[in-house]
Design a protein around this motif. Structure first.
Motif, short mmCIF file in Angstrom:
data_model
loop_
_atom_site.label_atom_id
_atom_site.label_comp_id
_atom_site.label_asym_id
_atom_site.label_seq_id
_atom_site.Cartn_x
_atom_site.Cartn_y
_atom_site.Cartn_z
N GLN A 38 0.47 -1.72 0.19
CA GLN A 38 0.26 0.20 -0.44
C GLN A 38 1.06 1.06 -0.50
O GLN A 38 0.54 2.02 -0.65
CB GLN A 38 -0.90 0.39 1.15
CG GLN A 38 -1.80 1.57 1.19
CD GLN A 38 -2.81 0.61 2.44
OE1 GLN A 38 -2.83 0.78 3.32
NE2 GLN A 38 -3.93 1.43 2.02
N VAL A 44 -2.28 6.25 -1.66
CA VAL A 44 -3.34 5.74 -0.92
C VAL A 44 -2.50 5.40 0.11
O VAL A 44 -1.19 4.98 -0.19
CB VAL A 44 -3.45 4.12 -1.28
CG1 VAL A 44 -4.80 3.17 -0.99
CG2 VAL A 44 -4.00 4.40 -3.18
N ARG A 45 -2.84 5.58 1.43
CA ARG A 45 -2.13 5.93 2.63
C ARG A 45 -3.42 5.80 4.06
O ARG A 45 -4.48 6.35 3.71
CB ARG A 45 -0.98 6.65 2.94
CG ARG A 45 -0.46 5.99 3.86
CD ARG A 45 0.82 6.31 4.15
NE ARG A 45 2.01 5.99 3.12
CZ ARG A 45 2.94 6.56 3.08
NH1 ARG A 45 3.78 7.33 3.70
NH2 ARG A 45 4.07 5.88 2.42
#
Length: 172
Positions: A38, A44-45
């Motif tokens: 990820q 995206v985090r």
């Protein structure tokens, strides 16, 4: 110097690093993005994720609340009123209210109303109409021979009317 001899200073323009072009480039394999998964993806985090440990924002207790009915009153002190009267910006014979304070330049805007505070000394006799005042401010104005009229806040009156129209629903 000729036009064909004009050039940038050396080092002022840097070549773009081409990532993901093999081990020999120094930026191959993961292309400077660290490990896989990820965190290697763009955009995206999990914000605030602490590896399964209870995050800080959930460990700390919740405190306080925001009162949505609170009125934001603009505050003005007695010494500022006296300065405006001395500078002939404010007419002492007329009623002092939010509109006259804005017109005189004492306040930029009145927000939900004006609150009178008791700092300083008032020499002029004033008739003041405000949405709130401290006890010391009222005493000082009355001592100078003036009067203070406390107005009902405009938002509060509208909220009371709206509450009166709603039917009272109680669980039976």
């Amino acid at each position: 110097m000729k036009l064909n001899e004009i050039a940038d200073n050396s080092g002022s323009r840097k070549k773009r690093m081409r990532v993901g072009r093999g081990i020999g480039s120094g930026k191959g394999k993961q292309a400077g993005r660290g490990g896989k998964g990820q965190t290697a993806r763009s955009g995206v985090r999990i914000k605030g994720f602490e590896g399964g440990q209870m995050p800080l924002h959930r460990r700390l207790p919740k405190r306080g609340f925001n009162n949505i009915f609170r009125l934001d009153l603009t505050e003005v002190n007695l010494d500022r009123l006296q300065e405006a009267i001395d500078a002939k910006k404010l007419d002492a014979s007329a009623t002092v209210n939010a509109e006259s304070l804005v017109k005189s330049g004492l306040l930029r805007r009145s927000k939900d109303g004006v609150r009178l505070l008791g700092r300083g000394e008032l020499k002029a006799k004033l008739n003041i109409e405000v949405h709130g005042a401290t006890k010391s401010a009222i005493e000082a104005v009355e001592k100078a021979g003036g009067s203070v009229k406390i107005l009902a806040p405009a938002k509060d009156a509208a909220a009371l009317k709206a509450a009166a129209k709603k039917p009272n629903r109680k669980a039976s």
